[in-house]
Each structure stands twice: as structure tokens, then as C-alpha cells.
Motif scaffolding. Sequence first.
Motif, short mmCIF file in Angstrom:
data_model
loop_
_atom_site.label_atom_id
_atom_site.label_comp_id
_atom_site.label_asym_id
_atom_site.label_seq_id
_atom_site.Cartn_x
_atom_site.Cartn_y
_atom_site.Cartn_z
N GLY A 1 0.80 -1.22 0.00
CA GLY A 1 0.00 0.00 0.00
C GLY A 1 0.82 1.27 0.00
O GLY A 1 0.43 2.27 0.60
N LEU A 2 1.98 1.22 -0.71
CA LEU A 2 2.90 2.36 -0.68
C LEU A 2 2.92 3.13 -2.00
O LEU A 2 3.86 3.88 -2.26
N SER A 3 1.91 2.98 -2.82
CA SER A 3 1.91 3.65 -4.12
C SER A 3 1.97 5.17 -3.99
O SER A 3 2.50 5.86 -4.87
N GLN A 4 1.44 5.71 -2.90
CA GLN A 4 1.44 7.15 -2.68
C GLN A 4 2.61 7.59 -1.79
O GLN A 4 2.81 8.80 -1.60
N GLN A 5 3.30 6.63 -1.21
CA GLN A 5 4.35 6.97 -0.23
C GLN A 5 5.77 6.70 -0.71
O GLN A 5 6.73 7.07 -0.04
N VAL A 6 5.96 6.03 -1.85
CA VAL A 6 7.28 5.72 -2.36
C VAL A 6 7.32 5.97 -3.86
O VAL A 6 6.39 5.59 -4.59
#
Length: 379
Positions: free
Chosen positions: A263-268
Motif C-alpha cells: 500500500g505504498l503507491s502514494q508513499q514511495v
Amino acid sequence: MPDIESIKADMARPLKIVQVLPALNSGGVERGAVELARELVRGGHTSVVISFGGRMVESLVAEGSLHIVMPVHRKSLVSVFQVRPMRQLLASLDADIVHVRSRMPAWIVWLAWRKMDPASRPKLVSTFHGMYSVNGYSAVMARAEHCIAISNCVQRYMQDNYNIENTRVTLIPRGLDPSAFNDNSCSKEWQNELYAKYPLMRGKHIILMPGRLTRWKGQKAFLDMMARLVQLRDDCHGVVVGDAEPGKQHYLDELLDKQVELGLSQQVSFVGHRSDIAAFYSLAAITCHMSNKEEPFGRTVPESLASGTPVVAYDRGGASESLNAGFPQGLVPADDVVAFAARVADLIAAENAISLPESYYLASQTASTLAVYEKLLAE
């Protein structure tokens, strides 16, 4: 036997130095060779680099070195066909020193060099850039007249496995050019261009993960760490800088799948190969070093520290040595992703004092390397 004054007079003359390595595409070995070549030219010496070429050749030549293309990169028995051409080339160059930086080029050079006239052939130097598998193939690096170790752990490896006498080994950390790592590279214009392309970075604490995309560099562990970090702080954004190695695009695909899974598409963000890494160091709040095995040196650690940016790294290998020297509070137990995330979160809000010793700078490396050359020539 010449007297000391004649030796000193001879050492005052400009030297011709030949460095040999597989290619000049990217990586710490390649950058180190190019930077040393530039400093040699600045010092009035003649610099020659032999490799199969690559993206760094243009800057190497622009800075005054001669580049000679030769297929010294193939880890194959066909490389023995380069021995005679190498012998002829070294003879024509009439160099003072030939400096090998990788095993296959070292085999080609050594097989060529040993049949040259000892009275006129160049002195042979090797740099151990890694803790190679211990076998006959790797042993060629120890056959040089003098060997350079890039860290204490590499020096221990050399002496434990190849019984190299202390008098034939010199420890010289890989040096960085301080002018290449300053705030000027991270201009407002540069930042605005970056945020236009990657808007999710704007207004966030940048957590930087530099290095080519290969499993042992620890990008998967970085994603696991970021998944924990964003639970502690929601104002961080991870940035992975680096390309997949040739033929290893599937590893990038694995990383992108894991990014979605966590769930890191917006964070990485993955930004690929960049020539402006110094600007990223200056922009970052924290730089991460997460190699899953003992790394010989870990160039990104002193580079980030020279930029004034704290580093968090596993406590092992060469990265541990340079971090102990310049920012020991950044060390965490090896492979402890939870502790790593907690340390990153703590250091973002801390007043961090960084002090990198002079031995990690290019001027020191150049002077120490020239001292090795001159000692050999005096002998």
C-alpha cells in the motif's frame, strides 16, 4: 643504488597512470576511477583509462584523460585473446603505473605484464573493491606488487584469505569530492522540476534509498521499513534512486509489485538512474543504507554525510566503518527493519551533528594513492 636526492627528483616528475576496469557505466568503482583520473590530470600527471566504455567516458575525456576501448569486461576464457594486445598496448603507452580494479581486467593485465621486461614494465597496483569469493579467480588481485584496501573489513579479508604481507597493503578509503556535494545543486528550480514530475514528494520529509537495483542492496527491506515508518509519521515519502542492472528488470518489477502489496503507491517513488544524486542527498531528510550482506565500503554513506544529511544503516561492513567515523547514532542492528524505521523517525526530529574525517575525501585518497605509486617507483 640511487641516492635519496635522485629518488626525490625522479618523484617530482609527472607520472603516467593507466587504470583498467571492465566498463564505465555506473557504480562506485567506476565513479572512483573517473574521479581519481580527474585529480591526476589536475596534478599534472597523464591519465589513461582502459575499459569497454560506457556513459561515463564522455566526462572522463572532457576532464583530460585518454580513454582506450578494449573488451576487458568479459568473464570468459575468450578474454585470454586480449593478453597479447594488452601487452603491446602497455608497452606502447610506456606508463609508470598500471592500476587494476576488477578481477577479469586484472587477469588480462597480469598475464600481459608478467612477460614484459621487469626493467621497463610499469609497476602493478590493484585495489580490492570487494570481498570476492575466495578462489583462484579472485587470487589474481593479490598478485599485484602493491594492493589497496578500501576499508578495514576488506583489508582483513585480504590478509585472512591471501596472506598478503602488511608491507604490500595500504588502507585508502574511497574519497569523495566535497565540491560535488553541496546545497547549490538542490536549487529551488531543481526542486520545482522534481515536484512537477513527482508531486507526491512535495511537502514531505524525503527518505532516500540510493543504489543500483539489485537484491543485496536491500530495496525490498526499504519498502518494508517505509511501511512501518508511515505508521509512525505520515509526513514522509520514500525515494528509490537507481536503475535495474542489465538483464535484471524483473527485480524492478518485483519491487513495484511489493510497493502495491504494501500500500505504498502514494508513499514511495522510483525515479530510476539519476545524474543529480548530490541534489537528492541535499533534499533528503535521511539517507538509508540497507544492504543485506557486509558491503566493502558503502559509498552512499560518506556522500550523504558530506552533504549534511544523516544516514541510517545496518551495523556491518564498510558502511558501519564510515558511519562510526562520521555519524555513529545512525547505526542500527543488522536486518532489524523495525529498529531501522524507529531510528529514521527519531532522527527526522533531532538535531544531528555530522563530522566526516578528512580521510574520506578525494584529496586524501589522491595523495595516499600517489604515495603508493611513488613508493613502488622508488623501490
